[in-house]
Design a protein around this motif. Structure first.
Motif, PDB file in Angstrom:
ATOM      1  N   SER B  32       0.862  -1.176   0.000  1.00 19.88           N
ATOM      2  CA  SER B  32       0.000   0.000   0.000  1.00 19.88           C
ATOM      3  C   SER B  32       0.898   1.227   0.000  1.00 19.88           C
ATOM      4  CB  SER B  32      -0.905   0.007   1.230  1.00 19.88           C
ATOM      5  OG  SER B  32      -1.823  -1.058   1.166  1.00 19.88           O
ATOM      6  N   PHE B  34       1.332   5.594   0.403  1.00 23.07           N
ATOM      7  CA  PHE B  34       0.791   6.710   1.173  1.00 23.07           C
ATOM      8  C   PHE B  34       1.566   7.989   0.866  1.00 23.07           C
ATOM      9  CE2 PHE B  34      -1.428   3.918   4.178  1.00 23.07           C
ATOM     10  CZ  PHE B  34      -0.689   2.744   4.059  1.00 23.07           C
ATOM     11  N   TYR B  36       2.137  11.346   3.283  1.00 20.99           N
ATOM     12  CA  TYR B  36       1.925  12.048   4.542  1.00 20.99           C
ATOM     13  C   TYR B  36       2.445  13.470   4.391  1.00 20.99           C
ATOM     14  CZ  TYR B  36       0.600   8.030   7.428  1.00 20.99           C
ATOM     15  OH  TYR B  36      -0.077   6.966   7.990  1.00 20.99           O
ATOM     16  N   LEU B  46      -1.850  11.934   7.516  1.00 28.68           N
ATOM     17  CA  LEU B  46      -2.099  11.207   6.280  1.00 28.68           C
ATOM     18  C   LEU B  46      -2.789  12.128   5.291  1.00 28.68           C
ATOM     19  CD1 LEU B  46      -2.088   8.533   4.702  1.00 28.68           C
ATOM     20  CD2 LEU B  46      -4.354   8.080   5.673  1.00 28.68           C
ATOM     21  N   LYS B  49      -3.960   7.897   0.243  1.00 32.58           N
ATOM     22  CA  LYS B  49      -3.373   6.564   0.137  1.00 32.58           C
ATOM     23  C   LYS B  49      -4.011   5.804  -1.005  1.00 32.58           C
ATOM     24  CE  LYS B  49      -6.423   4.093   3.358  1.00 32.58           C
ATOM     25  NZ  LYS B  49      -6.476   3.306   4.609  1.00 32.58           N
ATOM     26  N   THR B  51      -4.271   1.467  -2.193  1.00 33.23           N
ATOM     27  CA  THR B  51      -3.954   0.131  -1.705  1.00 33.23           C
ATOM     28  C   THR B  51      -3.726  -0.898  -2.800  1.00 33.23           C
ATOM     29  OG1 THR B  51      -6.298  -0.356  -1.482  1.00 33.23           O
ATOM     30  CG2 THR B  51      -5.162   0.496   0.463  1.00 33.23           C
ATOM     31  N   SER B  93       3.624   0.396   2.922  1.00 33.36           N
ATOM     32  CA  SER B  93       3.544  -0.715   3.872  1.00 33.36           C
ATOM     33  C   SER B  93       3.198  -1.973   3.094  1.00 33.36           C
ATOM     34  CB  SER B  93       2.494  -0.454   4.960  1.00 33.36           C
ATOM     35  OG  SER B  93       1.195  -0.484   4.417  1.00 33.36           O
TER      36      SER B  93
END
Lengths: 112, 112
Positions: B32, B34, B36, B46, B49, B51, B93
């Motif tokens: 995933s 992201f 930030y 955040l 994002k 996925t 992640s």
């Protein structure tokens, strides 16, 4: 909803002294993280807790750093003894499930 | 291991300019992705994002598309404002693991 709380916000210590940081995660969040952010770098995970158990502490310098999360809520991160290279911002984050982590404002540590 | 490479900063733009901040990643499996943002004096927040491949994350006028073929997740905004001045971090992640791997961050300054 209250966010992640951290204290202190700033700390200045001499090398070889000890220091402790405190984190209170968002209510109900089972997972808690501590990150180290050195100036000019992205945050690096130090330790991850699931409730009061450690999930990942592979990048925690265990000879000087320790962390605990008693009762699965608040957490403390300790450095003893501190070195010059520990100067950084220490970030706490929490999450309930899935992948969104919510970060606290951080504690800025300066080791002289 | 996993890694994230971000466009080096700082980036300075005039208000209403078009913004692109490049981000590429290396990961095993299907991570995933992201973005930030860290505003001055505040913690990481955040921004958006995605996925899975071809997903587009969007928030506050910012967009990023998960491009598996180029392993990229570039951040774009059509017309930036002074209030967008901040440090932007790309992160990933792995599936089933909440641990975030961050890039080094890109400092963005918007001038009126």
């Amino acid at each position: 909803e209250a966010g992640v709380a951290q204290s202190p916000r700033y700390k200045i210590i001499e090398k070889r002294q000890s220091v402790a940081f405190w984190c209170n995660p968002i209510s109900g969040h089972a997972t808690l993280y501590w990150y180290q952010q050195i100036l000019g770098q992205g945050p690096k995970l130090l330790i991850q807790f699931q409730n009061n158990g450690v999930v990942d502490d592979s990048q925690l310098p265990k000879d000087r750093f320790s962390a605990e999360r008693l009762k699965g809520v608040d957490s403390t991160l300790k450095i003893q003894p501190a070195k010059l290279e520990d100067s950084a911002v220490y970030l706490c984050a929490s999450s309930s499930s899935g992948e969104t982590q919510y970060f606290g404002p951080g504690t800025r540590l300066l080791v002289l | 291991g996993n890694s994230v490479t971000q466009m080096e900063g700082p980036v300075t733009l005039s208000e209403e300019a078009f913004l692109t901040i490049n981000c590429t990643y290396t990961a095993t499996g299907y991570p995933s992705l992201f973005w930030y943002v860290q505003y001055p004096g505040e913690g990481l927040q955040l921004l958006l994002k995605a996925t899975k491949a071809d997903d587009k994350g969007s928030n506050k006028g910012f967009e990023a598309t998960y491009r598996k073929e180029t392993t990229s997740f570039h951040l774009e905004k059509g017309s930036v404002q002074v209030s967008d001045s901040a440090v932007y971090f790309c992160a990933l992640s792995e599936f089933g693991n909440e641990k975030l791997t961050f890039g080094t961050g890109t400092r963005l300054t918007i001038i009126p």
